[in-house]
Design a protein around this motif. Structure first.
Motif, PDB file in Angstrom:
ATOM      1  N   LEU A  32      -3.456   3.758 -11.668  1.00 26.29           N
ATOM      2  CA  LEU A  32      -2.210   4.441 -10.640  1.00 26.29           C
ATOM      3  C   LEU A  32      -0.751   4.028 -10.697  1.00 26.29           C
ATOM      4  CD1 LEU A  32      -1.139   4.264  -7.100  1.00 26.29           C
ATOM      5  CD2 LEU A  32      -1.163   1.017  -7.536  1.00 26.29           C
ATOM      6  N   GLN A 208      -3.968   8.105  -8.405  1.00 32.76           N
ATOM      7  CA  GLN A 208      -2.769   7.977  -6.888  1.00 32.76           C
ATOM      8  C   GLN A 208      -1.904   7.373  -7.378  1.00 32.76           C
ATOM      9  OE1 GLN A 208      -4.657   7.845  -3.591  1.00 32.76           O
ATOM     10  NE2 GLN A 208      -6.088   8.983  -3.841  1.00 32.76           N
ATOM     11  N   ARG A 220       1.815   8.069  -0.096  1.00 31.69           N
ATOM     12  CA  ARG A 220       0.712   7.968  -1.109  1.00 31.69           C
ATOM     13  C   ARG A 220      -0.040   8.582  -1.017  1.00 31.69           C
ATOM     14  NH1 ARG A 220      -0.951   2.100   1.027  1.00 31.69           N
ATOM     15  NH2 ARG A 220       0.310   1.487   1.954  1.00 31.69           N
ATOM     16  N   THR A 222      -3.056  11.716  -3.451  1.00 28.34           N
ATOM     17  CA  THR A 222      -2.893  11.825  -5.119  1.00 28.34           C
ATOM     18  C   THR A 222      -1.845  12.521  -5.735  1.00 28.34           C
ATOM     19  OG1 THR A 222      -3.351  13.875  -4.650  1.00 28.34           O
ATOM     20  CG2 THR A 222      -4.928  12.984  -4.547  1.00 28.34           C
ATOM     21  N   PRO A 286      -4.969   5.705   1.465  1.00 24.55           N
ATOM     22  CA  PRO A 286      -5.759   5.197   0.043  1.00 24.55           C
ATOM     23  C   PRO A 286      -6.206   3.765   0.555  1.00 24.55           C
ATOM     24  CG  PRO A 286      -3.786   4.422   0.368  1.00 24.55           C
ATOM     25  CD  PRO A 286      -3.732   5.084   1.518  1.00 24.55           C
TER      26      PRO A 286
END
Ligand SMILES: Nc1ncnc2c1ncn2[C@@H]1O[C@H](COP(=O)(O)OP(=O)(O)OP(=O)(O)O)[C@@H](O)[C@H]1O
Ligand SMILES: [Mg+2]
Length: 326
Positions: A32, A208, A220, A222, A286
């Motif tokens: 992340l 992410q 949030r 990709t 997410p």
């Protein structure tokens, strides 16, 4: 399975909000990335995740244990599950490379013979086996960061936290450190949460991405979702302010079951509440399960409209305001 679950985290410094209602999950083995302008709260968030700072409220579940409320003695133990990598390496100049890497193992009370074996393994892993008895001053920036990474991995952490790990390095060295981190993620299945201001690092390493702005998560998705210039412009109106002005429009983030549900929901609410909504942006949530985060501009948002949004969506939150003419 989630390695890390962050729920409604709040942190303020003397009445000044640094983190506001931050929620996200990180699956085991995931990478992340966290981005945002200077002062957005990135380092504060990472310090909370590392157990070095405590939030005022909210949960930080690491492997199911809540770091936010864990007694200090237990937190010290849980912190061994976390490795930290810093921008400026934070190596001890009076210790050799091997002794720097061994430090967390010494603190954890590992016997010397085991320690030496583990240090040799780690130096091999980061490609510095030949440099064990050198001192940090004799090494390049990239080599110093490799030691920083080896030290962070010493106690077999489940989570690696990196705060601007490549920001002090030139592009070529950055490349090699990113390759090392990607390798470690693949080979050891290690979960990585990292802060960066370099979009290239996000593109290379993140699966992410969270975008922080003034202590809040404002986007949030990709890297492809987030880094698309148009989408970025749509997510973060340049004139977004935290306080409403006369006649300004609220920017609201909704989480809905699927994208298909969003348009009918907004249409119904427009009719019921005499509000108008302009769709700015959608991102996969997410939270997973096909949920979608939708950013809308709301004209005429009242408390009752907000209540209606909250009742019909999985979540609804005002993330800022823009002047009426935009
Ligand atoms: N220990 C502290 N005491 C008081 N205020 C703090 C403290 N730590 C952070 N802050 C404030 O919290 C906000 C977020 O700071 P933080 O360091 O998390 O930002 P950042 O996103 O990491 O920024 P940068 O990209 O510049 O490193 C800032 O307004 C900062 O001044
Ligand atoms: Mg910072």
């Amino acid at each position: 399975m989630n390695l890390l679950e962050v729920e409604r985290l709040n942190r303020a410094f003397g009445g000044q909000t640094a983190l506001h209602d931050i929620s996200f999950n990180v699956g085991k083995g995931q990478r992340l990335g966290i981005i945002g302008r200077s002062g957005a709260g990135k380092s504060t968030l990472l310090r909370c995740l590392s157990g070095l700072d405590r939030p005022q409220s909210g949960k930080i579940l690491l492997e199911g244990e809540d770091m936010a409320t864990l007694p200090e003695a237990r937190l010290v133990v849980l912190r061994r599950r976390i490795g930290l990598v810093f921008q400026h390496f934070n190596l001890l100049t009076s210790r050799t490379v091997a002794a720097n890497v061994a430090l967390p193992l010494e603190i954890a009370g590992m016997p010397k013979a085991l320690r030496s074996k583990r240090v040799a393994e780690l130096l091999e892993l980061v490609g510095l086996a030949d440099h064990a008895s050198k001192y940090p001053a004799m090494l390049s920036g990239g080599q110093k960061q490799r030691i920083g990474i080896a030290r962070a991995l010493a106690a077999h952490p489940a989570l690696l936290l990196c705060d601007e790990a490549t920001s002090a390095l030139d592009p070529e060295t950055t490349e090699s450190i990113l390759a090392l981190l990607a390798d470690i993620n693949q080979v050891l299945g290690l979960t990585i949460v990292f802060i960066t201001h370099e979009m290239d690092v996000v593109r290379r390493l993140a699966q992410q991405v969270l975008v922080l702005e003034k202590g809040r998560i404002v986007a949030r998705g990709t890297p492809a979702d987030i880094l698309d210039a148009n989408q970025m412009a749509a997510i973060l109106p340049p004139n977004l302010s935290q306080t409403p002005q006369d006649g300004s429009h609220a920017i609201v983030r909704l989480t809905v079951g699927t994208q298909a549900l969003c348009a009918p929901l907004l249409h119904t609410l427009e009719q019921q509440c005499q509000a108008r909504f302009a769709l700015l942006h959608t991102l996969p949530s997410p939270e997973g399960d096909g949920q979608v985060d939708v950013v809308v501009q709301a004209d005429g948002l009242s408390v009752s409209t907000m209540n209606a949004l909250q009742a019909h969506a999985c979540a609804a939150e005002v993330i800022g305001y823009v002047p009426a003419h935009s």
